[in-house]
Design a protein around this motif. Structure first.
Motif, PDB file in Angstrom:
ATOM      1  N   ASP A   1       0.943  -1.117   0.095  1.00 18.50           N
ATOM      2  CA  ASP A   1       0.041   0.054  -0.164  1.00 18.50           C
ATOM      3  C   ASP A   1       0.782   1.378   0.171  1.00 18.50           C
ATOM      4  OD1 ASP A   1      -2.274  -1.634  -0.133  1.00 18.50           O
ATOM      5  OD2 ASP A   1      -2.573  -1.281   2.355  1.00 18.50           O
TER       6      ASP A   1
ATOM      7  N   ALA B   1      -5.399 -13.000  -2.471  1.00 16.01           N
ATOM      8  CA  ALA B   1      -6.391 -11.941  -2.210  1.00 16.01           C
ATOM      9  C   ALA B   1      -6.360 -10.995  -3.630  1.00 16.01           C
ATOM     10  CB  ALA B   1      -5.966 -11.240  -1.154  1.00 16.01           C
ATOM     11  N   THR B   2      -5.060 -10.680  -4.219  1.00 17.52           N
ATOM     12  CA  THR B   2      -5.207  -9.831  -5.134  1.00 17.52           C
ATOM     13  C   THR B   2      -5.809 -10.408  -6.598  1.00 17.52           C
ATOM     14  OG1 THR B   2      -3.197  -8.820  -4.363  1.00 17.52           O
ATOM     15  CG2 THR B   2      -3.549  -8.336  -6.669  1.00 17.52           C
TER      16      THR B   2
ATOM     17  N   ALA C   1      -8.369 -12.587  -6.517  1.00 20.19           N
ATOM     18  CA  ALA C   1      -9.759 -12.728  -6.106  1.00 20.19           C
ATOM     19  C   ALA C   1     -10.326 -11.297  -6.245  1.00 20.19           C
ATOM     20  CB  ALA C   1      -9.933 -13.294  -4.825  1.00 20.19           C
ATOM     21  N   THR C   2      -9.699 -10.297  -5.868  1.00 22.16           N
ATOM     22  CA  THR C   2     -10.137  -8.867  -5.913  1.00 22.16           C
ATOM     23  C   THR C   2     -10.311  -8.491  -7.615  1.00 22.16           C
ATOM     24  OG1 THR C   2      -9.267  -8.485  -3.750  1.00 22.16           O
ATOM     25  CG2 THR C   2      -9.837  -6.588  -5.245  1.00 22.16           C
ATOM     26  N   ASP C   3      -9.217  -8.831  -8.170  1.00 23.00           N
ATOM     27  CA  ASP C   3      -9.248  -8.634  -9.580  1.00 23.00           C
ATOM     28  C   ASP C   3     -10.300  -9.078 -10.227  1.00 23.00           C
ATOM     29  OD1 ASP C   3      -7.026  -6.667  -9.210  1.00 23.00           O
ATOM     30  OD2 ASP C   3      -5.659  -8.001  -9.929  1.00 23.00           O
TER      31      ASP C   3
ATOM     32  N   ALA D   1     -13.051 -10.066  -9.050  1.00 26.04           N
ATOM     33  CA  ALA D   1     -14.427  -9.748  -8.912  1.00 26.04           C
ATOM     34  C   ALA D   1     -14.872  -8.375  -9.585  1.00 26.04           C
ATOM     35  CB  ALA D   1     -14.708  -9.471  -7.153  1.00 26.04           C
ATOM     36  N   LYS D   2     -13.837  -7.533  -9.848  1.00 24.58           N
ATOM     37  CA  LYS D   2     -13.844  -6.362 -10.700  1.00 24.58           C
ATOM     38  C   LYS D   2     -14.136  -6.589 -12.199  1.00 24.58           C
ATOM     39  CE  LYS D   2     -10.922  -3.568  -7.533  1.00 24.58           C
ATOM     40  NZ  LYS D   2      -9.708  -2.732  -7.519  1.00 24.58           N
ATOM     41  N   LYS D   3     -13.928  -7.659 -12.765  1.00 21.15           N
ATOM     42  CA  LYS D   3     -14.092  -7.986 -14.191  1.00 21.15           C
ATOM     43  C   LYS D   3     -15.695  -7.730 -14.389  1.00 21.15           C
ATOM     44  CE  LYS D   3     -10.110  -8.831 -15.395  1.00 21.15           C
ATOM     45  NZ  LYS D   3      -9.349  -8.355 -16.362  1.00 21.15           N
TER      46      LYS D   3
ATOM     47  N   LYS E   1     -18.778 -10.167 -12.832  1.00 15.54           N
ATOM     48  CA  LYS E   1     -19.658  -9.486 -11.936  1.00 15.54           C
ATOM     49  C   LYS E   1     -20.940  -9.965 -11.669  1.00 15.54           C
ATOM     50  CE  LYS E   1     -17.741  -4.623 -11.337  1.00 15.54           C
ATOM     51  NZ  LYS E   1     -17.997  -3.342 -11.296  1.00 15.54           N
TER      52      LYS E   1
ATOM     53  N   ASP F   1     -22.111 -15.258 -10.450  1.00 17.60           N
ATOM     54  CA  ASP F   1     -21.323 -15.538  -9.397  1.00 17.60           C
ATOM     55  C   ASP F   1     -20.869 -17.000  -9.048  1.00 17.60           C
ATOM     56  OD1 ASP F   1     -21.774 -13.379  -7.648  1.00 17.60           O
ATOM     57  OD2 ASP F   1     -23.743 -14.034  -6.879  1.00 17.60           O
TER      58      ASP F   1
ATOM     59  N   THR G   1     -12.211 -18.866  -9.038  1.00 17.32           N
ATOM     60  CA  THR G   1     -11.405 -18.716  -7.863  1.00 17.32           C
ATOM     61  C   THR G   1     -11.027 -19.992  -7.530  1.00 17.32           C
ATOM     62  OG1 THR G   1     -12.749 -16.689  -7.287  1.00 17.32           O
ATOM     63  CG2 THR G   1     -11.559 -17.858  -5.739  1.00 17.32           C
TER      64      THR G   1
END
Length: 144
Positions: free
Chosen positions: A18, A73-74, A76-78, A80-82, A86, A89, A96
């Motif tokens: 960060d 984690a990165t 999974a986050t990336d 979820a943004k696609k 979106k 599910d 994932t």
């Protein structure tokens, strides 16, 4: 001690990411740095007893476990943004699961290799782990 190292390393690596993330991934740099440190620690300090072994186990958790947590984690986050995932599910869960399954397969093959190496030398196990850290860092680097 491995789990304590993983938790500590995940927090510190997250803070580092960060604070200084610009163009290069600090995860790749961190894994290369830790791989070389792990190699040096095993070769130099492994003959000094169980306290050093506890430190090495903590350090392995700090390096390997934290890198795995941050990358997972990165990813999974990336995902979820696609936009394509979106609304779906089930597709997101499938992708994932494939990522986690791939990591589990890599860990399983690593355990097979480690079980063969440990018959030769315990130092060889740690050297193999350091080499695996180096190899796993290269796909994380961003292409210019």
């Amino acid at each position: 001690f491995y789990d304590i190292g993983t938790i500590t390393g995940s927090i510190m690596l997250g803070l580092l990411s960060d604070l200084i993330y610009k163009k290069r991934s600090p995860v790749a740099f961190f894994s290369l740095l830790c791989g070389s440190c792990l190699f040096i620690l095993v070769v130099v300090l492994s003959k000094y007893g169980s306290l050093i072994l506890l430190f090495l186990v903590f350090f392995i958790g700090f390096t390997v476990g934290s890198i795995f947590n941050i990358v997972a984690a990165t990813a999974a986050t990336d995902l979820a943004k696609k936009n394509s995932l979106k609304e779906n599910d089930k597709a997101l869960a499938t992708v994932t699961g494939i990522l986690d399954g791939s990591a589990s397969m890599g860990a399983a093959f690593g355990c097979l290799i480690i079980s063969a190496i440990r018959l030769i030398s315990w130092n060889g196990v740690f050297i193999f782990l350091a080499i695996a850290i180096f190899i796993s860092a290269f796909p994380i680097f961003k292409v210019f």
